[in-house]
Design a protein around this motif. Structure first.
Motif, PDB file in Angstrom:
ATOM      1  N   VAL A   1       0.846  -1.196   0.000  1.00  0.00           N
ATOM      2  CA  VAL A   1       0.000   0.000   0.000  1.00  0.00           C
ATOM      3  C   VAL A   1       0.881   1.246   0.000  1.00  0.00           C
ATOM      4  CG1 VAL A   1      -1.689   1.331   1.340  1.00  0.00           C
ATOM      5  CG2 VAL A   1      -1.932  -1.165   1.130  1.00  0.00           C
ATOM      6  N   GLY A   2       1.972   1.185   0.782  1.00  0.00           N
ATOM      7  CA  GLY A   2       2.899   2.312   0.810  1.00  0.00           C
ATOM      8  C   GLY A   2       3.518   2.571  -0.556  1.00  0.00           C
TER       9      GLY A   2
ATOM     10  N   TRP B   1       2.644  10.373  -2.412  1.00  0.00           N
ATOM     11  CA  TRP B   1       2.536  10.374  -0.947  1.00  0.00           C
ATOM     12  C   TRP B   1       3.694   9.591  -0.352  1.00  0.00           C
ATOM     13  CZ3 TRP B   1      -1.005  13.653   0.713  1.00  0.00           C
ATOM     14  CH2 TRP B   1      -2.136  13.907  -0.066  1.00  0.00           C
ATOM     15  N   ASN B   2       4.519  10.220   0.441  1.00  0.00           N
ATOM     16  CA  ASN B   2       5.659   9.556   1.074  1.00  0.00           C
ATOM     17  C   ASN B   2       5.287   9.194   2.516  1.00  0.00           C
ATOM     18  OD1 ASN B   2       7.516   9.791  -1.139  1.00  0.00           O
ATOM     19  ND2 ASN B   2       7.639  11.978  -0.682  1.00  0.00           N
ATOM     20  N   LEU B   3       5.008   7.929   2.728  1.00  0.00           N
ATOM     21  CA  LEU B   3       4.614   7.439   4.046  1.00  0.00           C
ATOM     22  C   LEU B   3       5.756   6.649   4.657  1.00  0.00           C
ATOM     23  CD1 LEU B   3       1.013   6.166   3.188  1.00  0.00           C
ATOM     24  CD2 LEU B   3       1.730   8.442   3.917  1.00  0.00           C
ATOM     25  N   ASN B   4       5.909   6.742   5.962  1.00  0.00           N
ATOM     26  CA  ASN B   4       6.955   5.989   6.649  1.00  0.00           C
ATOM     27  C   ASN B   4       6.525   4.540   6.842  1.00  0.00           C
ATOM     28  OD1 ASN B   4       9.124   7.817   7.174  1.00  0.00           O
ATOM     29  ND2 ASN B   4       7.813   8.855   8.648  1.00  0.00           N
TER      30      ASN B   4
ATOM     31  N   CYS C   1       3.233  -1.568   9.672  1.00  0.00           N
ATOM     32  CA  CYS C   1       2.258  -0.501   9.479  1.00  0.00           C
ATOM     33  C   CYS C   1       2.905   0.657   8.729  1.00  0.00           C
ATOM     34  CB  CYS C   1       1.694  -0.023  10.821  1.00  0.00           C
ATOM     35  SG  CYS C   1       2.909   0.657  11.969  1.00  0.00           S
ATOM     36  N   LEU C   2       2.079   1.631   8.395  1.00  0.00           N
ATOM     37  CA  LEU C   2       2.525   2.870   7.778  1.00  0.00           C
ATOM     38  C   LEU C   2       2.053   4.023   8.654  1.00  0.00           C
ATOM     39  CD1 LEU C   2       1.349   2.242   4.084  1.00  0.00           C
ATOM     40  CD2 LEU C   2       3.657   1.872   4.979  1.00  0.00           C
TER      41      LEU C   2
END
Length: 397
Positions: free
Chosen positions: A310-311, A319-322, A329-330
Protein backbone atom coordinates in the motif's frame (compact mmCIF):
# COMPACT_ATOMS: atom_id res chain seq x y z
CA UNK A 1 18.08 32.04 27.29
CA UNK A 2 14.87 33.58 25.95
CA UNK A 3 14.15 30.56 23.77
CA UNK A 4 14.61 28.22 26.75
CA UNK A 5 12.35 30.48 28.84
CA UNK A 6 9.64 30.36 26.17
CA UNK A 7 9.89 26.58 26.00
CA UNK A 8 9.65 26.22 29.77
CA UNK A 9 6.56 28.42 29.75
CA UNK A 10 5.04 26.34 26.96
CA UNK A 11 5.53 23.14 28.94
CA UNK A 12 4.24 24.60 32.24
CA UNK A 13 7.54 24.65 34.04
CA UNK A 14 8.10 26.36 37.37
CA UNK A 15 10.49 29.30 37.24
CA UNK A 16 12.97 30.70 39.75
CA UNK A 17 10.19 33.01 40.93
CA UNK A 18 8.13 29.98 41.90
CA UNK A 19 10.80 27.84 43.53
CA UNK A 20 13.75 28.23 45.85
CA UNK A 21 15.76 25.60 43.92
CA UNK A 22 15.79 27.71 40.77
CA UNK A 23 12.81 26.07 39.14
CA UNK A 24 12.79 24.55 35.68
CA UNK A 25 15.70 25.22 33.36
CA UNK A 26 17.24 23.86 30.18
CA UNK A 27 19.68 24.22 27.32
CA UNK A 28 19.47 24.40 23.56
CA UNK A 29 20.72 21.38 21.63
CA UNK A 30 21.21 20.35 18.01
CA UNK A 31 18.18 18.06 17.87
CA UNK A 32 15.99 15.56 19.64
CA UNK A 33 18.69 12.90 19.74
CA UNK A 34 21.12 15.16 21.56
CA UNK A 35 18.38 16.29 23.95
CA UNK A 36 17.59 12.69 24.85
CA UNK A 37 21.27 11.75 25.14
CA UNK A 38 21.89 14.60 27.56
CA UNK A 39 18.85 13.79 29.71
CA UNK A 40 19.99 10.17 29.99
CA UNK A 41 23.53 11.26 30.89
CA UNK A 42 22.28 13.69 33.53
CA UNK A 43 20.16 11.03 35.23
CA UNK A 44 22.96 8.47 35.00
CA UNK A 45 25.53 10.79 36.56
CA UNK A 46 23.18 11.97 39.29
CA UNK A 47 22.29 8.40 40.26
CA UNK A 48 25.96 7.44 40.31
CA UNK A 49 26.81 10.45 42.47
CA UNK A 50 23.93 10.27 44.95
CA UNK A 51 23.01 6.58 44.96
CA UNK A 52 26.20 4.87 43.89
CA UNK A 53 24.53 3.18 40.90
CA UNK A 54 27.28 1.55 38.85
CA UNK A 55 25.07 -0.35 36.38
CA UNK A 56 22.35 2.18 35.44
CA UNK A 57 19.17 1.10 33.70
CA UNK A 58 16.46 2.88 31.69
CA UNK A 59 12.94 1.41 31.45
CA UNK A 60 10.73 2.54 28.57
CA UNK A 61 8.09 1.33 26.09
CA UNK A 62 9.35 -0.27 22.87
CA UNK A 63 8.00 2.72 20.97
CA UNK A 64 10.41 5.28 22.46
CA UNK A 65 12.82 6.90 20.04
CA UNK A 66 15.96 5.00 19.05
CA UNK A 67 17.94 7.83 20.67
CA UNK A 68 17.39 6.03 23.98
CA UNK A 69 19.14 2.98 22.52
CA UNK A 70 21.91 5.28 21.34
CA UNK A 71 22.23 6.81 24.81
CA UNK A 72 22.42 3.39 26.43
CA UNK A 73 25.10 2.35 23.93
CA UNK A 74 27.16 5.52 24.36
CA UNK A 75 26.91 5.83 28.13
CA UNK A 76 27.15 2.21 29.27
CA UNK A 77 23.54 1.95 30.37
CA UNK A 78 21.09 -0.91 30.01
CA UNK A 79 17.83 -0.13 28.21
CA UNK A 80 14.90 -2.34 29.17
CA UNK A 81 12.11 -2.07 26.59
CA UNK A 82 8.57 -3.00 27.56
CA UNK A 83 6.10 -4.18 24.92
CA UNK A 84 3.03 -2.13 24.03
CA UNK A 85 -0.41 -3.36 23.07
CA UNK A 86 -0.48 -3.77 19.27
CA UNK A 87 -4.03 -2.46 19.01
CA UNK A 88 -3.95 0.51 21.39
CA UNK A 89 -0.24 1.29 21.16
CA UNK A 90 -0.16 1.79 24.94
CA UNK A 91 2.23 0.28 27.46
CA UNK A 92 0.95 -1.43 30.60
CA UNK A 93 2.20 0.54 33.60
CA UNK A 94 2.31 -2.64 35.69
CA UNK A 95 4.66 -4.19 33.12
CA UNK A 96 6.94 -1.18 33.50
CA UNK A 97 6.82 -1.55 37.28
CA UNK A 98 7.81 -5.22 37.06
CA UNK A 99 10.84 -4.32 34.93
CA UNK A 100 12.22 -1.73 37.34
CA UNK A 101 15.12 -2.74 39.60
CA UNK A 102 17.39 -1.13 42.16
CA UNK A 103 19.56 -0.05 39.20
CA UNK A 104 16.79 1.89 37.46
CA UNK A 105 17.79 5.53 37.11
CA UNK A 106 15.26 6.68 34.51
CA UNK A 107 11.82 5.82 33.17
CA UNK A 108 10.84 7.34 29.84
CA UNK A 109 7.75 7.89 27.75
CA UNK A 110 6.71 9.78 24.62
CA UNK A 111 4.17 12.50 23.95
CA UNK A 112 3.56 11.42 21.27
CA UNK A 113 5.73 8.55 20.05
CA UNK A 114 7.20 8.53 16.55
CA UNK A 115 5.82 5.22 15.22
CA UNK A 116 2.11 5.53 16.00
CA UNK A 117 1.54 9.04 17.32
CA UNK A 118 0.29 7.66 20.63
CA UNK A 119 0.79 9.57 23.88
CA UNK A 120 2.13 7.23 26.55
CA UNK A 121 0.48 7.22 29.99
CA UNK A 122 2.86 9.93 31.17
CA UNK A 123 0.92 10.71 34.37
CA UNK A 124 1.02 7.11 35.58
CA UNK A 125 4.58 6.40 34.44
CA UNK A 126 6.01 9.58 35.95
CA UNK A 127 4.20 8.96 39.23
CA UNK A 128 5.62 5.42 39.31
CA UNK A 129 9.10 6.88 38.79
CA UNK A 130 8.53 9.44 41.54
CA UNK A 131 7.38 6.74 43.97
CA UNK A 132 10.57 4.82 43.27
CA UNK A 133 12.76 7.89 43.62
CA UNK A 134 14.03 7.86 40.02
CA UNK A 135 13.81 10.30 37.14
CA UNK A 136 11.24 10.43 34.38
CA UNK A 137 11.84 11.83 30.89
CA UNK A 138 8.93 13.00 28.74
CA UNK A 139 10.02 12.93 25.11
CA UNK A 140 7.97 15.56 23.27
CA UNK A 141 10.35 15.88 20.31
CA UNK A 142 7.79 14.88 17.66
CA UNK A 143 4.62 16.89 17.90
CA UNK A 144 5.36 18.05 21.40
CA UNK A 145 5.16 21.69 20.37
CA UNK A 146 1.73 21.00 18.93
CA UNK A 147 0.15 19.53 22.06
CA UNK A 148 0.02 22.71 24.18
CA UNK A 149 -1.83 24.45 21.37
CA UNK A 150 -4.16 21.48 20.79
CA UNK A 151 -5.17 21.76 24.44
CA UNK A 152 -5.97 25.46 24.02
CA UNK A 153 -7.89 24.85 20.81
CA UNK A 154 -9.95 22.14 22.48
CA UNK A 155 -10.58 24.29 25.54
CA UNK A 156 -11.91 27.00 23.23
CA UNK A 157 -14.11 24.50 21.40
CA UNK A 158 -12.35 25.05 18.08
CA UNK A 159 -11.91 21.31 17.42
CA UNK A 160 -15.29 20.05 18.62
CA UNK A 161 -16.45 19.30 15.08
CA UNK A 162 -13.53 16.93 14.42
CA UNK A 163 -13.60 15.03 17.73
CA UNK A 164 -13.65 11.25 17.60
CA UNK A 165 -16.83 9.34 18.23
CA UNK A 166 -15.96 7.20 21.29
CA UNK A 167 -16.88 3.53 21.41
CA UNK A 168 -16.22 0.90 24.07
CA UNK A 169 -12.45 0.99 23.55
CA UNK A 170 -11.61 4.48 22.31
CA UNK A 171 -11.79 7.50 24.59
CA UNK A 172 -12.58 11.02 23.43
CA UNK A 173 -9.78 13.27 22.29
CA UNK A 174 -8.69 14.59 25.66
CA UNK A 175 -4.95 15.31 25.77
CA UNK A 176 -3.55 13.63 28.90
CA UNK A 177 -0.95 15.58 30.90
CA UNK A 178 2.61 15.11 29.65
CA UNK A 179 4.69 18.05 30.94
CA UNK A 180 5.99 19.74 34.08
CA UNK A 181 2.50 19.94 35.55
CA UNK A 182 3.29 16.41 36.68
CA UNK A 183 5.62 16.37 39.70
CA UNK A 184 7.28 13.16 38.53
CA UNK A 185 8.54 14.64 35.24
CA UNK A 186 12.18 15.53 35.85
CA UNK A 187 13.23 16.17 32.24
CA UNK A 188 11.55 16.89 28.93
CA UNK A 189 12.72 17.28 25.33
CA UNK A 190 11.05 19.16 22.48
CA UNK A 191 12.22 20.11 19.01
CA UNK A 192 11.69 23.63 17.75
CA UNK A 193 12.87 22.55 14.29
CA UNK A 194 9.75 20.44 13.86
CA UNK A 195 6.50 22.20 14.69
CA UNK A 196 8.24 25.20 16.14
CA UNK A 197 9.12 25.97 12.49
CA UNK A 198 12.74 26.72 13.34
CA UNK A 199 15.67 25.77 11.08
CA UNK A 200 17.06 22.27 11.42
CA UNK A 201 19.32 21.86 14.41
CA UNK A 202 17.12 23.41 17.10
CA UNK A 203 15.90 21.45 20.10
CA UNK A 204 15.59 22.01 23.83
CA UNK A 205 16.16 19.74 26.81
CA UNK A 206 14.55 20.94 30.01
CA UNK A 207 14.89 19.90 33.64
CA UNK A 208 12.77 20.27 36.75
CA UNK A 209 15.72 21.72 38.69
CA UNK A 210 19.08 23.38 38.15
CA UNK A 211 20.66 20.71 40.35
CA UNK A 212 19.76 18.00 37.81
CA UNK A 213 20.87 20.09 34.83
CA UNK A 214 24.38 20.43 36.27
CA UNK A 215 24.88 16.68 35.76
CA UNK A 216 24.48 17.28 32.03
CA UNK A 217 27.59 19.45 31.86
CA UNK A 218 31.17 18.42 31.20
CA UNK A 219 33.92 20.29 33.06
CA UNK A 220 37.69 19.86 32.88
CA UNK A 221 39.74 21.94 35.30
CA UNK A 222 43.18 20.47 34.56
CA UNK A 223 43.39 20.76 30.77
CA UNK A 224 46.57 22.47 29.56
CA UNK A 225 44.39 24.75 27.45
CA UNK A 226 42.70 26.17 30.52
CA UNK A 227 39.47 25.47 32.36
CA UNK A 228 37.00 23.91 29.93
CA UNK A 229 33.25 23.76 30.58
CA UNK A 230 30.67 22.63 28.02
CA UNK A 231 26.89 22.47 28.54
CA UNK A 232 26.09 20.07 25.67
CA UNK A 233 27.78 17.41 23.53
CA UNK A 234 29.14 19.80 20.92
CA UNK A 235 31.92 22.23 21.67
CA UNK A 236 31.42 24.71 18.83
CA UNK A 237 27.80 25.40 17.94
CA UNK A 238 26.25 27.63 15.24
CA UNK A 239 24.75 30.71 16.85
CA UNK A 240 22.72 31.52 13.75
CA UNK A 241 20.34 28.63 14.40
CA UNK A 242 19.58 29.92 17.90
CA UNK A 243 18.94 33.42 16.59
CA UNK A 244 16.70 32.16 13.78
CA UNK A 245 14.78 29.98 16.26
CA UNK A 246 14.15 32.96 18.51
CA UNK A 247 13.06 35.09 15.55
CA UNK A 248 10.68 32.44 14.27
CA UNK A 249 9.03 31.88 17.63
CA UNK A 250 8.61 35.58 18.30
CA UNK A 251 7.30 36.19 14.79
CA UNK A 252 4.66 33.46 14.95
CA UNK A 253 3.63 34.04 18.54
CA UNK A 254 0.93 32.03 20.27
CA UNK A 255 -1.77 33.05 17.80
CA UNK A 256 0.37 31.98 14.87
CA UNK A 257 1.03 28.59 16.41
CA UNK A 258 -2.67 28.15 17.23
CA UNK A 259 -3.65 28.82 13.62
CA UNK A 260 -1.08 26.44 12.18
CA UNK A 261 -1.87 23.74 14.74
CA UNK A 262 -5.60 23.92 14.06
CA UNK A 263 -5.09 23.21 10.37
CA UNK A 264 -2.74 20.30 11.04
CA UNK A 265 -4.93 18.66 13.67
CA UNK A 266 -8.05 19.04 11.56
CA UNK A 267 -6.22 17.28 8.72
CA UNK A 268 -4.85 14.50 10.93
CA UNK A 269 -8.21 13.80 12.54
CA UNK A 270 -10.00 13.83 9.22
CA UNK A 271 -7.55 11.18 8.00
CA UNK A 272 -7.90 9.20 11.22
CA UNK A 273 -11.68 9.17 11.05
CA UNK A 274 -11.65 8.59 7.30
CA UNK A 275 -9.76 5.34 7.84
CA UNK A 276 -11.57 4.03 10.90
CA UNK A 277 -14.99 5.73 10.75
CA UNK A 278 -18.35 4.34 9.67
CA UNK A 279 -17.40 4.70 6.03
CA UNK A 280 -13.78 3.82 6.68
CA UNK A 281 -11.36 1.93 4.46
CA UNK A 282 -11.96 -1.81 4.38
CA UNK A 283 -8.76 -3.69 5.14
CA UNK A 284 -7.12 -1.00 7.27
CA UNK A 285 -7.24 -0.10 10.96
CA UNK A 286 -5.78 2.84 12.85
CA UNK A 287 -3.41 1.93 15.67
CA UNK A 288 -4.75 3.29 18.93
CA UNK A 289 -6.26 6.76 19.23
CA UNK A 290 -3.66 9.23 17.91
CA UNK A 291 -4.24 12.71 19.30
CA UNK A 292 -1.49 14.69 17.60
CA UNK A 293 -0.27 14.96 14.02
CA UNK A 294 0.82 11.35 13.36
CA UNK A 295 -1.67 8.70 12.24
CA UNK A 296 -0.50 5.08 11.89
CA UNK A 297 -2.50 2.31 10.26
CA UNK A 298 -2.02 -1.35 9.44
CA UNK A 299 -3.66 -4.10 7.43
CA UNK A 300 -6.43 -6.13 9.07
CA UNK A 301 -5.65 -9.01 6.67
CA UNK A 302 -1.90 -9.00 5.91
CA UNK A 303 -2.17 -11.97 3.54
CA UNK A 304 -4.78 -10.13 1.52
CA UNK A 305 -3.43 -6.58 1.77
CA UNK A 306 0.33 -6.11 2.17
CA UNK A 307 0.60 -2.82 4.05
CA UNK A 308 4.04 -2.10 2.59
CA UNK A 309 2.59 -2.65 -0.87
CA UNK A 310 0.00 0.00 0.00
CA UNK A 311 2.90 2.31 0.81
CA UNK A 312 4.42 1.65 -2.60
CA UNK A 313 1.11 2.32 -4.34
CA UNK A 314 0.73 5.58 -2.44
CA UNK A 315 4.27 6.62 -3.45
CA UNK A 316 3.22 6.41 -7.09
CA UNK A 317 0.71 9.15 -6.34
CA UNK A 318 3.29 11.32 -4.58
CA UNK A 319 2.54 10.37 -0.95
CA UNK A 320 5.66 9.56 1.07
CA UNK A 321 4.61 7.44 4.05
CA UNK A 322 6.96 5.99 6.65
CA UNK A 323 7.19 2.19 6.74
CA UNK A 324 7.28 0.85 10.29
CA UNK A 325 7.64 -2.54 11.93
CA UNK A 326 6.49 -4.47 15.00
CA UNK A 327 3.68 -4.30 14.00
CA UNK A 328 3.91 -3.82 10.23
CA UNK A 329 2.26 -0.50 9.48
CA UNK A 330 2.52 2.87 7.78
CA UNK A 331 2.16 6.34 9.17
CA UNK A 332 1.57 9.82 7.88
CA UNK A 333 3.04 12.73 9.80
CA UNK A 334 0.75 15.63 8.94
CA UNK A 335 2.28 19.04 8.43
CA UNK A 336 1.04 22.38 7.17
CA UNK A 337 1.70 21.12 3.62
CA UNK A 338 -1.00 18.46 4.05
CA UNK A 339 -3.72 20.88 5.13
CA UNK A 340 -6.69 20.76 2.78
CA UNK A 341 -5.46 17.57 1.11
CA UNK A 342 -7.11 15.04 3.45
CA UNK A 343 -9.82 14.11 0.93
CA UNK A 344 -7.26 13.49 -1.79
CA UNK A 345 -5.16 11.42 0.61
CA UNK A 346 -8.09 9.23 1.66
CA UNK A 347 -9.22 8.76 -1.94
CA UNK A 348 -5.74 7.68 -2.99
CA UNK A 349 -5.38 5.45 0.07
CA UNK A 350 -8.65 3.66 -0.65
CA UNK A 351 -7.58 3.14 -4.25
CA UNK A 352 -4.16 1.88 -3.13
CA UNK A 353 -5.72 -0.75 -0.88
CA UNK A 354 -7.98 -1.92 -3.69
CA UNK A 355 -5.04 -2.00 -6.11
CA UNK A 356 -2.85 -4.09 -3.79
CA UNK A 357 -5.73 -6.43 -2.99
CA UNK A 358 -6.46 -6.96 -6.70
CA UNK A 359 -2.83 -7.18 -7.90
CA UNK A 360 -0.60 -8.34 -5.04
CA UNK A 361 2.10 -9.55 -7.44
CA UNK A 362 2.79 -5.97 -8.56
CA UNK A 363 3.78 -5.02 -5.01
CA UNK A 364 5.96 -7.95 -4.00
CA UNK A 365 9.28 -6.13 -4.43
CA UNK A 366 10.85 -2.92 -3.18
CA UNK A 367 10.25 -1.91 0.42
CA UNK A 368 7.55 -4.55 0.75
CA UNK A 369 10.11 -7.24 0.03
CA UNK A 370 12.76 -5.68 2.29
CA UNK A 371 10.50 -5.41 5.33
CA UNK A 372 8.95 -8.80 4.62
CA UNK A 373 12.43 -10.32 4.55
CA UNK A 374 13.41 -8.51 7.74
CA UNK A 375 10.45 -9.99 9.59
CA UNK A 376 11.18 -13.50 8.35
CA UNK A 377 14.87 -13.65 9.36
CA UNK A 378 15.20 -15.67 12.60
CA UNK A 379 18.25 -13.68 13.72
CA UNK A 380 17.59 -9.95 13.27
CA UNK A 381 21.21 -9.13 14.13
CA UNK A 382 22.11 -10.25 10.61
CA UNK A 383 20.58 -6.98 9.40
CA UNK A 384 23.04 -4.84 11.35
CA UNK A 385 26.00 -5.13 8.94
CA UNK A 386 23.62 -4.29 6.08
CA UNK A 387 22.56 -1.10 7.88
CA UNK A 388 26.19 -0.21 8.60
CA UNK A 389 27.06 -0.77 4.96
CA UNK A 390 24.27 1.59 3.94
CA UNK A 391 25.70 4.31 6.18
CA UNK A 392 29.18 3.66 4.75
CA UNK A 393 27.77 4.21 1.27
CA UNK A 394 26.58 7.69 2.25
CA UNK A 395 30.19 8.77 2.73
CA UNK A 396 31.79 6.94 -0.15
CA UNK A 397 33.46 9.00 -2.85
Amino acid sequence: GEVVAMMIHLFRGRTSRDDDDGGCCGTLTSGGTESILLACKAHRDRARDLRGIASPEIVAPTTVHAAFQKAAHYFGMRLILVDVDERTGLVDVDDVRRNMTRNTVLVAGSAPNFPHGIIDPIRELSELARERGVGFHSDCCLGGMILPFVERLQADGRLDDVASRPDDDVDVDVIPPYDFRLPGVTSLSADMHKYGYAPKGASCVMYSSEELRRYQYFVSIDWTGGIYASPTLAGSRPGGISVATWAGMVHLGEEGYLELTEGIIRTARAIREGIRGENGIDGLEVIGNPLSSVVAFRSTSPKEVNIYGVGQAMAKNGWNLNSLQYPSCLHICCTNLHCGKETAFLTDLRSAVEEVRAHPEKYAGGSAAVYGMAHSIPDATLLEPIARGFVDALFSG
